[in-house]
Scaffold this motif. Structure first.
Motif, mmCIF file in Angstrom:
data_model
loop_
_atom_site.group_PDB
_atom_site.id
_atom_site.type_symbol
_atom_site.label_atom_id
_atom_site.label_comp_id
_atom_site.label_asym_id
_atom_site.label_seq_id
_atom_site.Cartn_x
_atom_site.Cartn_y
_atom_site.Cartn_z
ATOM 1 N N THR A 27 0.819 -1.204 0.000
ATOM 2 C CA THR A 27 0.000 0.000 0.000
ATOM 3 C C THR A 27 0.856 1.259 0.000
ATOM 4 N N THR A 28 1.929 1.220 0.763
ATOM 5 C CA THR A 28 2.843 2.363 0.822
ATOM 6 C C THR A 28 3.429 2.659 -0.549
ATOM 7 N N ASN A 29 3.822 1.618 -1.273
ATOM 8 C CA ASN A 29 4.400 1.818 -2.588
ATOM 9 C C ASN A 29 3.350 2.264 -3.603
ATOM 10 N N GLU A 30 2.144 1.758 -3.490
ATOM 11 C CA GLU A 30 1.083 2.173 -4.409
ATOM 12 C C GLU A 30 0.857 3.677 -4.346
ATOM 13 N N GLN A 31 0.975 4.256 -3.166
ATOM 14 C CA GLN A 31 0.718 5.684 -3.013
ATOM 15 C C GLN A 31 1.713 6.541 -3.770
ATOM 16 N N VAL A 32 2.956 6.089 -3.938
ATOM 17 C CA VAL A 32 3.935 6.924 -4.646
ATOM 18 C C VAL A 32 3.725 6.887 -6.151
ATOM 19 N N PHE A 33 2.812 6.056 -6.622
ATOM 20 C CA PHE A 33 2.469 6.028 -8.039
ATOM 21 C C PHE A 33 1.244 6.880 -8.361
#
Length: 247
Positions: free
Chosen positions: A87-93
């Motif tokens: 989820t954390t990585n999805e937000q930076v996209f």
């Protein structure tokens, strides 16, 4: 639009992923601010979950992951710095965290921005490194003599995107790096802060980081009209030492 996205990383961290100031006129975040420390960087996978920021109206964002203007999709907060959870990585996209960055010599291989990104990653410590990545849109010339002028490009499925003329990092951390203290409770002599500024050009490919691109946080504030690290009252914003950053 002033937006904060939060994250949870296992049992070690729950709090801010990153904050942004999104400019509906330029269709880019003027700045993205985030904490970075060794506990927030761990192994994980890149999601490539390109999409709208749910906290900002879709009609003032890019509407596709397409590129243009000789640029690629440049993360402001990088994917590699946020792989601790899916989820954390999805937000930076989210499109709000993406800026058009020149592809042949700025944001690729040993591009000028990639070199500066690696330098900043090298400043990560046990205490938190506080990072603000921002962009500038007026005509600009940096310490290397490289210049860029404003232009509008087609990017992200739109034809009205302003391409930045300059990108910068504003950094703040404790000098020791392992003090265990909040920077809010530190004296000025315990804190180091500085800005690193590079013109948005392909000409800086391969350029190692040097004091030529450094300026005080106060001088960056005068240039951009934005105030940084307001929650750190003792931040020594009027001066910097290149040697504190290994230069």
């Amino acid at each position: 639009y002033f937006i904060t996205h939060d994250m949870t990383v296992g049992t070690t961290y729950s709090g801010r992923n990153y904050s942004i100031y999104y400019d509906a006129d330029n269709l880019i975040s003027r700045w993205v601010a985030y904490p970075l420390n060794k506990g927030l960087i761990s192994s994980g996978s890149r999601t490539d979950a390109w999409g709208f920021d749910p906290k900002i109206p879709a009609d003032i964002q890019y509407n596709s992951k397409s590129t243009g203007g000789n640029c690629n999709k440049g993360h402001m907060l990088g994917s590699a710095e946020r792989v601790a959870s899916k989820t954390t990585n999805e937000q930076v996209f989210y499109y709000s965290n993406i800026a058009p960055q020149l592809s042949s010599g700025f944001n690729t291989g040993v591009g000028g921005w990639n070199i500066l990104e690696e330098f900043v990653d090298g400043q990560v410590c046990s205490d938190t490194l506080y990072v603000v990545i921002g962009c500038y849109f007026d005509k600009f010339t940096d310490g290397y003599g490289e210049s860029a002028s404003p232009k509008t490009i087609t990017f992200g499925g739109r034809n009205d995107v302003d391409m930045p003329t300059m990108f910068y990092y504003a950094l703040l951390r404790t000098k020791k790096g392992n003090s265990g203290k909040s920077v809010r409770n530190c004296s000025a002599s315990e804190i180091q802060c500085a800005a690193f500024v590079r013109t948005h050009t392909n000409s800086l490919k391969g350029q190692r980081v040097s004091s030529k691109e450094m300026m005080s946080i106060s001088d960056l504030e005068k240039l951009t009209g934005i105030r940084y690290f307001e929650n750190v009252p003792n931040a020594p914003k009027t001066s910097f030492k290149a040697s504190e950053w290994g230069l």
